[in-house]
Design an enzyme around this catalytic site. Structure first.
Site, PDB file in Angstrom:
ATOM      1  N   GLU A  52       0.823  -1.206   0.000  1.00  0.00           N
ATOM      2  CA  GLU A  52       0.000   0.000   0.000  1.00  0.00           C
ATOM      3  C   GLU A  52       0.860   1.260   0.000  1.00  0.00           C
ATOM      4  OE1 GLU A  52      -4.209  -0.754   1.910  1.00  0.00           O
ATOM      5  OE2 GLU A  52      -3.145   0.685   3.143  1.00  0.00           O
ATOM      6  N   HIS A  79       7.418 -26.763  -1.654  1.00  0.00           N
ATOM      7  CA  HIS A  79       6.704 -27.859  -2.303  1.00  0.00           C
ATOM      8  C   HIS A  79       5.521 -27.344  -3.117  1.00  0.00           C
ATOM      9  CE1 HIS A  79       9.091 -30.783   0.034  1.00  0.00           C
ATOM     10  NE2 HIS A  79       9.153 -29.756   0.849  1.00  0.00           N
ATOM     11  N   LYS A  83     -14.168   0.721  -3.742  1.00  0.00           N
ATOM     12  CA  LYS A  83     -15.248   1.152  -2.842  1.00  0.00           C
ATOM     13  C   LYS A  83     -16.303   1.914  -3.630  1.00  0.00           C
ATOM     14  CE  LYS A  83     -12.383   1.710   1.275  1.00  0.00           C
ATOM     15  NZ  LYS A  83     -11.791   2.663   2.194  1.00  0.00           N
TER      16      LYS A  83
END
Ligand code: PA5
Length: 449
Positions: A291, A312, A426
């Site tokens: 961010e 793995h 948003k």
């Protein structure tokens, strides 16, 4: 004195001493901007001097409320998202016993900490509410803006549940709110209901807020020593403040090394832990750097891996995939517990060659072997290490990463303290949900569906 060490010597083919030294003047300039609050995002630099400025009365209030929470709760629900969630979880997971919720009641002294408000999954929410029917619980609700949709939705349900379970007056004693001093729906709600309330300082952004009540109250409620965390953070604050020389300043060393690597095409950083208890510290780090740096069409992409588990799954890609990766190993030197691999006279599994060794010794060799293999495969390795996973060292680590992130963002040329891009989803979500005030956006987005 600090315990944390940064070792960039294994990346020497990509980051030479000469190249690093050339950054001294630039680092000095950025350090000055941070300490004098003159650089980009200067109104969000409260975190820089936070560890040294926490008052005794705040410690006492946090410890007092934590004791109340612990006394009245088998379960504590921490409701928040992003910077209002990841820091607390990072510390609690790093220091806690992963099997604690499964221990028989007679062996438990700490409440189980569970989380809400960090997604919009209906199944999770239903199961959480069902669980809360059966246990004694309290809620810590955290939102700086007080208006973030995910925790707001979750808290509406939790408030409804806790009030039905205990009655409104008792419920108000079981809810603790951490939010802005003056504004936001959560602040209004907390005032109206008389919740015990803590303030998130105006000048501390969400992802830099773990050393405020945002992180400290849940961590204290979980049973950890918040004074030790702050002691470690303060030791790191003092050390970094007084280390002008780049080669002695670990945060600057790390910030410069990762920027040199980025400029050479290493655009992805893998933070690799060798202890599963670090997984959420890595998540917190991802948010801190992602961010802070991912803007203006640039930034190192922060990714995390848990080793040896991910050898793995991701091991093949790291060893031989696209060569745009560098790796930073987050190493914990010692473990508190001792488990030796036993001898087996039949040795049918062929493991007697490591019998008598501690698991941590095998883990250390796995780490060394992996580092060498990745370096041979063209993946430069940096290492950040602390001797033990305890409160004090976690405090050091948190402050170290925050300072490194601020410096690194300035080296990259971005404002590491804003997050304008978070608003885009948003706006669309509110438009799609017909939130009042979003009528035009609603009409526009529906045309595009
Ligand atoms: O770092 C940030 O600013 C964000 O991740 C916020 O912490 C997150 O969006 C939650 O915001 P709030 O605390 O306002 O609910």
């Amino acid at each position: 004195m600090v315990h944390l060490k940064v070792d960039i010597s294994k990346a020497v083919e990509f980051v030479t001493g000469e190249e690093t030294a050339r950054f001294q003047a630039e680092i000095s300039r950025h350090r000055k901007s941070l300490y004098n609050k003159t650089g980009k995002g200067s109104s969000f630099l409260g975190w820089v001097s936070l560890p040294g400025s926490i008052s005794e009365s705040l410690f006492l209030q946090l410890e007092g409320d934590a004791a109340k929470i612990r006394h009245m709760s088998d379960v504590v629900v921490v409701c928040g998202i992003g910077g209002s969630y990841l820091g607390a979880r990072a510390v609690i997971d790093a220091l806690g016993n992963p099997f604690q919720p499964l221990l028989p009641k007679t062996h438990k002294s700490d409440p189980a900490i569970i989380y809400a408000g960090h997604h919009l999954d209906e199944n999770y929410t239903a199961r959480l509410l069902n669980l809360l029917d059966t246990v004694n619980y309290s809620v810590i609700v955290i939102s700086k803006s007080g208006t973030t949709t995910e925790p707001a939705v979750s808290f509406r349900l939790l408030k409804n549940h806790i009030e039905k379970k205990y009655g409104t007056a008792e419920a108000s004693k079981r809810i603790f709110a951490i939010t802005d001093a003056n504004k936001g729906a959560l602040k209004n709600l907390a005032t109206a209901q008389g919740y015990s309330t803590y303030v998130i300082p105006d000048d501390v952004g969400g992802r830099y807020s773990v050393l405020t009540p945002v992180g400290l109250l849940p961590v204290a409620a979980a049973g950890f020593n918040i004074r030790k965390i702050i002691e470690g953070a303060f030791a790191m604050e003092t050390h970094l403040r007084t280390s002008e020389n780049l080669s002695e300043n670990q945060a600057a060393t790390y910030a410069v090394a990762r920027n040199i690597l980025y400029r050479k095409g290493k655009t992805i950083e893998l933070l690799a832990g060798y202890n599963p208890s670090l997984n959420f510290l890595i998540e917190w780090w991802k948010q801190l750097f992602g961010e802070s740096e991912g803007k203006d069409n640039k930034g190192i992409f922060p990714a995390g891996i848990g080793l040896t588990t991910d050898l793995h799954s991701m091991g093949q890609y790291i060893q031989e995939g696209l060569r745009n990766i560098f790796e930073t190993v987050l190493a914990i030197e010692n473990t508190q517990a001792v488990v030796e691999i036993p001898v087996d006279p039949a040795d049918l599994d062929g493991l007697n060659f490591i019998s008598g060794k501690r698991i941590n010794e095998v883990n250390r060799m796995a780490k060394l072997g992996t580092m060498m293999a990745h370096i041979d495969g063209g993946v430069p390795n940096l290492e950040i290490s602390i001797p033990d996973l305890n409160e004090r060292n976690i405090g050091e680590l948190i402050y170290f990463f925050e300072m490194a992130c601020g410096l690194s963002g300035y080296l990259l040329g971005v404002n590491p303290f804003d997050q304008p891009g978070v608003e885009a989803y948003k706006k669309n979500m509110f438009a799609l949900l017909n939130k009042p005030g979003f009528e035009k956006e609603s009409a526009d987005i529906r045309k595009r569906l």
